[in-house]
Design a protein around this motif. Structure first.
Motif: not given
Length: 608
Positions: A155-165, A290-308
């Motif tokens: 679980q930790i290996i997977v989570s660390v990889l996700k955070v980095v990527v 662009t709006l798409g960049t803001v939306a993508a980064c907002a989604v990525l923050t949530r994706q980062i916080m889950f493995p953290i």
């Protein structure tokens, strides 16, 4: 708190390995399955990359739609999005499968190593630690550390990889919005440092308190009859209450750590998304992004916080796992507490004690006082005397179970305690009144002494000790014994122990009341059979019944930790000393005893 040396948590308990030793053990186990570990990391890395591509494609789709591009471009992006989702599912499944296989392999290897180390522990170390400490390490710490390898590590290996990527994807999409993730760093660093500083000691204390409960329950169960006889129930209840109270305090402290740590972190998780939306909104209206960049980064923050969040949730279990590994690795350190091993081998089965003095760790005075004794190879020596005289202690020194405080105990000219454990077990066998029948077949219980023994050898050994009941077992040597399968009485268990002697074929045999559980007739027959089988070996027999002493080549009478008399049966009878008084008392001849023999006659019902 980081510990750099091993610790002994309490007097008598087994050592606890320091943090560096635990890290080395963890890495050693991980490197033992290096290929599988690399495969798991690779699969999870591909899954993490695919998961990071999905929000980037989603953001690009938004930008294309806002720019009024045709459906062909959007359809291609949608197909890419679907492909990335499929890749996430497929590679996550494969990675999880390989990771769990890796965890099970490491957990199994750790269990095997622990059992091997526990079996190599010097007997004094085990006895001083008590059964509760070793039992808790095997029944609680080993499974807890197994969870670390089986679930925590993947679980930790997977989570660390996700955070980095995911973080790399954010920085690639927009370095400015990627830096918004830093707002969560102060809270995470402060909270985690506070927790880690206290967690290791807290969980070690909790584990040690569990060991105390095991010791107390075991002692109360073993001594139940004594407790009732001497009306000690209140004291035993009080001891149980004290150990439970210590465990409750230790568990409450670790609960306090979790109660502070996790709510503190929960309040930090929304900060990155809020920062991305605020900064991204300002940049969007400024036309810098662009709006798409803001939306993508907002989604990525949530994706980062889950493995953290996953990593931090596992911090607590990792602390438990590493505390458990500290206790498991401490067993390895306890192996080195005995005398340094020697490469020299005994010349024969001659036993020599030279000015031996010994005191038990909890004692305030010596049990043996300058005992000197020589038993030539092949001779049978009987040791008699009143209870508490030091006979069993003498037997333990000859077997190497304990080492003298002063003087030497040798076999064939070599310090017995310095012999490597395997060599000592091959040369010397100690059989006491306490025998263990494992929950296994009769064959498995016997081949502990000789793994390569044939069925005929096993049957011959049983016949030699008078275990006629074995021939009537429904499945013969394959009959399951112990537990609920077939519970043996004490006499049958003792016969199995004696049969192991014959199979082990040692140079020196020590019988510490080894036939005490048999009735007099069966004991006499068994001793005669053993006498023939043990011909040519050095035998030291703690004589519970004086006819055993009568049959010996020489007899040593032990009084108050000293050898008071030494000679053959006839010589000691002629001497008319302590042994003669014991012999007359054994045969029910109290009349005419000397005044000096009265104390021995009082103990004649149990002269050993």
């Amino acid at each position: 708190m980081t510990t750099t040396v091993s610790e002994r948590p309490a007097a008598g308990q087994l050592p606890v390995a320091g943090t560096p030793a635990v890290r080395r053990a963890f890495l050693r186990l991980l490197m033992s399955e290096k290929r599988r570990a690399l495969a798991a990391v690779g699969l999870h890395l591909v899954a993490a990359v695919a998961a990071a591509v999905a929000p980037l494609l989603l953001g690009e789709m938004l930008d294309e739609l806002a720019a009024g591009k045709g459906t062909g471009v959007v359809d291609r992006l949608a197909l890419g999005l679907i492909a990335s989702i499929v890749a996430v599912v497929a590679f996550t499944w494969l990675g999880t499968f390989v990771s769990h296989r890796l965890g099970e392999k490491l957990s199994a290897r750790m269990r095997v190593e622990f059992v091997d180390r526990a079996l190599r522990l010097p007997m004094p170390v085990v006895e001083q630690a008590g059964s509760g400490d070793l039992m808790t390490r095997s029944s609680a710490d080993v499974p807890e550390a197994g969870v670390l390898f089986r679930d925590g590590l993947p679980q930790i290996i997977v989570s660390v990889l996700k955070v980095v990527v995911f973080l790399a994807a954010m920085l690639w999409a927009s370095p400015v919005l990627g830096l918004c993730m830093l707002v969560v760093a102060p809270g995470l660093v402060i909270g985690t440092r506070w927790y880690l500083k206290r967690a290791r000691d807290g969980y070690l204390n909790e584990r040690q308190a569990e060991s105390g409960i095991g010791d107390t329950i075991g002692a109360s169960a073993d001594g139940a009859r004594t407790t009732e006889t001497y009306r000690l129930r209140a004291q035993r209840d009080g001891a149980g209450d004290d150990t439970v109270a210590r465990h409750w305090r230790a568990a409450r402290y670790t609960l306090y750590l979790r109660s502070v740590f996790f709510p503190f972190l929960d309040g930090s998780y929304a900060l990155p998304t809020a920062a991305v939306l605020l900064v991204g909104g300002a940049l969007y209206f400024d036309g810098s992004i662009t709006l798409g960049t803001v939306a993508a980064c907002a989604v990525l923050t949530r994706q980062i916080m889950f493995p953290i969040d996953h990593i931090l949730m596992w911090v607590e279990k990792v602390q438990r796992g590493f505390a458990a590994m500290s206790r498991i690795e401490g067993v390895a350190e306890a192996e080195d507490t005995g005398a340094a091993a020697t490469a020299e081998l005994p010349a024969d089965g001659t036993v020599d004690l030279a000015d031996v003095r010994y005191a038990y760790p909890s004692g305030v005075r010596d049990v043996l006082h300058g005992v000197s004794l020589s038993v030539p190879a092949g001779q049978r020596l009987a040791v008699v005397g009143p209870s508490g005289a030091g006979k069993s202690t003498l037997a333990r020194l000859v077997s190497g179970s304990d080492s003298p405080r002063e003087g030497r105990a040798t076999i064939g000219g070599v310090d017995v305690a310095a012999l490597p454990l395997d060599e000592r077990r091959r040369r010397v066998t100690l059989v006491t009144q306490e025998h263990h029948v494992f929950t296994a077949s009769l064959r498995d219980n016997l081949i502990l002494a000789k793994a390569e023994a044939t069925d005929q050898e096993l049957r011959d050994a049983l016949t030699a000790v008078g275990a006629d009941w074995a021939a009537d077992l429904p499945d013969g040597l394959d009959t399951a014994l112990g537990g609920k399968a077939r519970e043996l009485d004490a006499a049958s268990a003792q016969q199995i122990a004696l049969a192991r002697i014959i199979l082990a074929d040692p140079d020196v045999v020590i019988l510490d009341e080894a036939t005490a559980m048999l009735d007099p007739r069966a004991a006499r027959d068994t001793e005669r059979a053993l006498g023939a089988v043990l011909e040519g070996r050095t035998v030291i027999a703690i004589a519970h019944r004086l006819h055993t002493a009568h049959d010996a080549d020489r007899i040593a009478v032990v009084e108050d930790g000293r050898v008071a008399e030494l000679g053959s049966h006839d010589e000691l009878i002629a001497l008319d000393g302590h042994y003669a008084g014991l012999w007359r008392a054994w045969h029910g001849e109290p009349e005419g005893l000397k005044a000096a023999d009265e104390d021995h006659y009082a103990a004649a019902g149990n002269p050993v």
